[in-house]
Design a protein around this motif. Structure first.
Motif, short mmCIF file in Angstrom:
data_model
loop_
_atom_site.label_atom_id
_atom_site.label_comp_id
_atom_site.label_asym_id
_atom_site.label_seq_id
_atom_site.Cartn_x
_atom_site.Cartn_y
_atom_site.Cartn_z
N PHE A 37 35.46 42.35 50.93
CA PHE A 37 34.13 41.92 51.38
C PHE A 37 33.27 41.41 50.23
CE2 PHE A 37 35.58 45.37 54.21
CZ PHE A 37 35.75 44.61 55.35
N GLY A 38 33.81 41.41 49.02
CA GLY A 38 33.08 40.93 47.85
C GLY A 38 32.26 42.02 47.17
N ASP A 39 32.37 43.25 47.65
CA ASP A 39 31.62 44.36 47.06
C ASP A 39 32.35 44.91 45.83
OD1 ASP A 39 29.70 44.20 49.09
OD2 ASP A 39 30.87 45.52 50.41
N PRO A 40 31.59 45.34 44.81
CA PRO A 40 32.24 45.89 43.61
C PRO A 40 32.95 47.21 43.92
CG PRO A 40 29.86 46.08 43.43
CD PRO A 40 30.14 45.33 44.69
N GLU A 41 34.08 47.39 43.28
CA GLU A 41 34.86 48.62 43.43
C GLU A 41 35.23 49.09 42.03
OE1 GLU A 41 39.17 48.98 45.14
OE2 GLU A 41 37.79 48.95 46.84
N PRO A 42 35.05 50.38 41.72
CA PRO A 42 35.36 50.88 40.37
C PRO A 42 36.82 50.65 39.99
CG PRO A 42 34.18 52.54 41.64
CD PRO A 42 34.55 51.44 42.60
N SER A 43 37.08 50.68 38.70
CA SER A 43 38.44 50.48 38.20
C SER A 43 39.38 51.58 38.66
CB SER A 43 38.43 50.40 36.68
OG SER A 43 37.90 51.59 36.13
N PHE A 44 38.85 52.77 38.91
CA PHE A 44 39.65 53.90 39.38
C PHE A 44 38.88 54.59 40.48
CE2 PHE A 44 41.69 57.96 39.54
CZ PHE A 44 42.96 57.79 39.03
N LEU A 45 39.53 54.83 41.59
CA LEU A 45 38.86 55.37 42.77
C LEU A 45 39.80 56.35 43.46
CD1 LEU A 45 36.24 54.88 44.45
CD2 LEU A 45 37.49 53.10 45.65
N ALA A 46 39.32 57.55 43.78
CA ALA A 46 40.12 58.54 44.50
C ALA A 46 39.25 59.19 45.55
CB ALA A 46 40.64 59.59 43.53
N ASP A 47 39.79 59.30 46.77
CA ASP A 47 39.01 59.91 47.84
C ASP A 47 39.59 61.26 48.24
OD1 ASP A 47 41.15 59.47 49.61
OD2 ASP A 47 40.27 57.65 50.43
N SER A 86 50.70 47.67 46.07
CA SER A 86 50.20 46.85 44.98
C SER A 86 49.68 45.54 45.54
CB SER A 86 51.30 46.59 43.94
OG SER A 86 52.39 45.92 44.51
N TYR A 87 48.66 45.02 44.89
CA TYR A 87 48.02 43.78 45.32
C TYR A 87 48.30 42.70 44.29
CZ TYR A 87 45.57 46.76 48.58
OH TYR A 87 45.29 47.66 49.59
N ARG A 88 48.66 41.54 44.74
CA ARG A 88 48.99 40.43 43.86
C ARG A 88 47.77 39.89 43.11
NH1 ARG A 88 54.17 39.44 44.72
NH2 ARG A 88 55.05 39.71 46.78
N HIS A 89 46.56 40.10 43.67
CA HIS A 89 45.33 39.63 43.02
C HIS A 89 44.37 40.81 42.92
CE1 HIS A 89 46.71 35.54 43.53
NE2 HIS A 89 47.01 35.84 44.78
N LEU A 90 43.68 40.91 41.80
CA LEU A 90 42.76 42.03 41.60
C LEU A 90 41.58 41.95 42.56
CD1 LEU A 90 42.66 42.29 37.72
CD2 LEU A 90 43.88 43.74 39.33
N ASP A 91 40.90 40.83 42.58
CA ASP A 91 39.76 40.64 43.49
C ASP A 91 40.32 40.09 44.79
OD1 ASP A 91 37.86 41.44 41.54
OD2 ASP A 91 38.07 39.48 40.59
N ARG A 92 40.22 40.91 45.85
CA ARG A 92 40.90 40.59 47.09
C ARG A 92 40.07 39.69 48.01
NH1 ARG A 92 41.62 45.88 46.16
NH2 ARG A 92 40.24 46.59 47.81
N ALA A 93 40.75 38.87 48.73
CA ALA A 93 40.15 38.04 49.78
C ALA A 93 40.33 38.77 51.12
CB ALA A 93 40.83 36.68 49.82
N PRO A 94 39.56 38.39 52.15
CA PRO A 94 39.79 39.01 53.46
C PRO A 94 41.25 38.82 53.90
CG PRO A 94 37.76 37.73 53.46
CD PRO A 94 38.45 37.46 52.15
N ASN A 95 41.76 39.79 54.59
CA ASN A 95 43.13 39.79 55.12
C ASN A 95 44.20 39.82 54.03
OD1 ASN A 95 42.12 39.67 57.78
ND2 ASN A 95 41.89 37.45 57.57
N THR A 96 43.86 40.27 52.84
CA THR A 96 44.85 40.41 51.78
C THR A 96 45.79 41.55 52.13
OG1 THR A 96 43.29 39.64 50.12
CG2 THR A 96 45.19 40.87 49.33
N GLN A 97 47.07 41.29 52.09
CA GLN A 97 48.07 42.30 52.42
C GLN A 97 48.74 42.81 51.14
OE1 GLN A 97 48.55 43.55 55.54
NE2 GLN A 97 46.79 42.24 56.02
#
Length: 182
Positions: A37-47, A86-97
């Motif tokens: 969604f274009g929102d910032p996400e920390p480099s490391f995240l755990a829920d 794993s994601y092929r791109h760091l900054d994801r676009a909508p519907n990134t699989q």
């Protein structure tokens, strides 16, 4: 003989899972990202659901494709399997699989702890995440990650990983603005 071979195969599976985890955590990187969604996400995240997401370095590029050597990775347990996404791109676009990899089966649950800069263990990352409203601050990756893996056949395994790509003592600022001496 059959039981012995089954035990050796299971030990090899556990060793491969450990090596994959160790490789990821030794390559921790402080690069934050943007979610779909274009929102910032920390480099490391755990829920609290046992999902850990982070940026790691060292993604090999033997064919010299025009891409980063950084990779966004996620670890979780689903349907009694330890999965790595794993994601092929760091900054994801909508519907990134993501690319899904089953690393280990017969996993009941996983629990995580994270060592912060004050040498205190945290159950979530960033620390105090549940009390933060709005965008999460990015304290960078933890110093160490402890994983407790509960399997059907080996019960509880506790693994400890030192975080990689962390600042050296000389680059850690002190309250007076000077760096620590090595």
């Amino acid at each position: 003989r059959v039981q012995l071979e089954a035990n050796l195969d299971r030990s090899a599976e556990l060793q491969r899972a450990y090596l994959r985890l160790r490789e990821d955590f030794q390559q921790l990187n402080a690069r934050s990202v943007r979610d779909e969604f274009g929102d910032p996400e920390p480099s490391f995240l755990a829920d609290s659901n046992g999902v850990v997401v982070f940026t790691r370095g060292g993604w090999r590029n033997p064919t010299n494709r025009p891409r980063s050597d950084l990779e966004r990775v996620s670890w979780r347990v689903e349907s009694d399997r330890l999965l790595r996404y794993s994601y092929r791109h760091l900054d994801r676009a909508p519907n990134t699989q993501p690319v899904e990899l089953v690393v280990l089966d017969q996993v009941r649950r996983v629990e995580w702890r994270f060592l912060d800069r004050e040498r205190e263990w945290q159950l979530e990352w960033p620390p105090g995440r549940s009390s933060i409203a709005g965008p999460l601050p990015d304290p960078g990756p933890p110093l160490a990650v402890e994983m407790t893996l509960v399997t059907e056949d080996m019960d509880e395994l506790r693994l400890l990983f030192r975080g990689g790509a962390l600042p050296t003592p000389a680059s850690i600022p002190t309250p007076d603005g000077e760096g620590l001496e090595p």
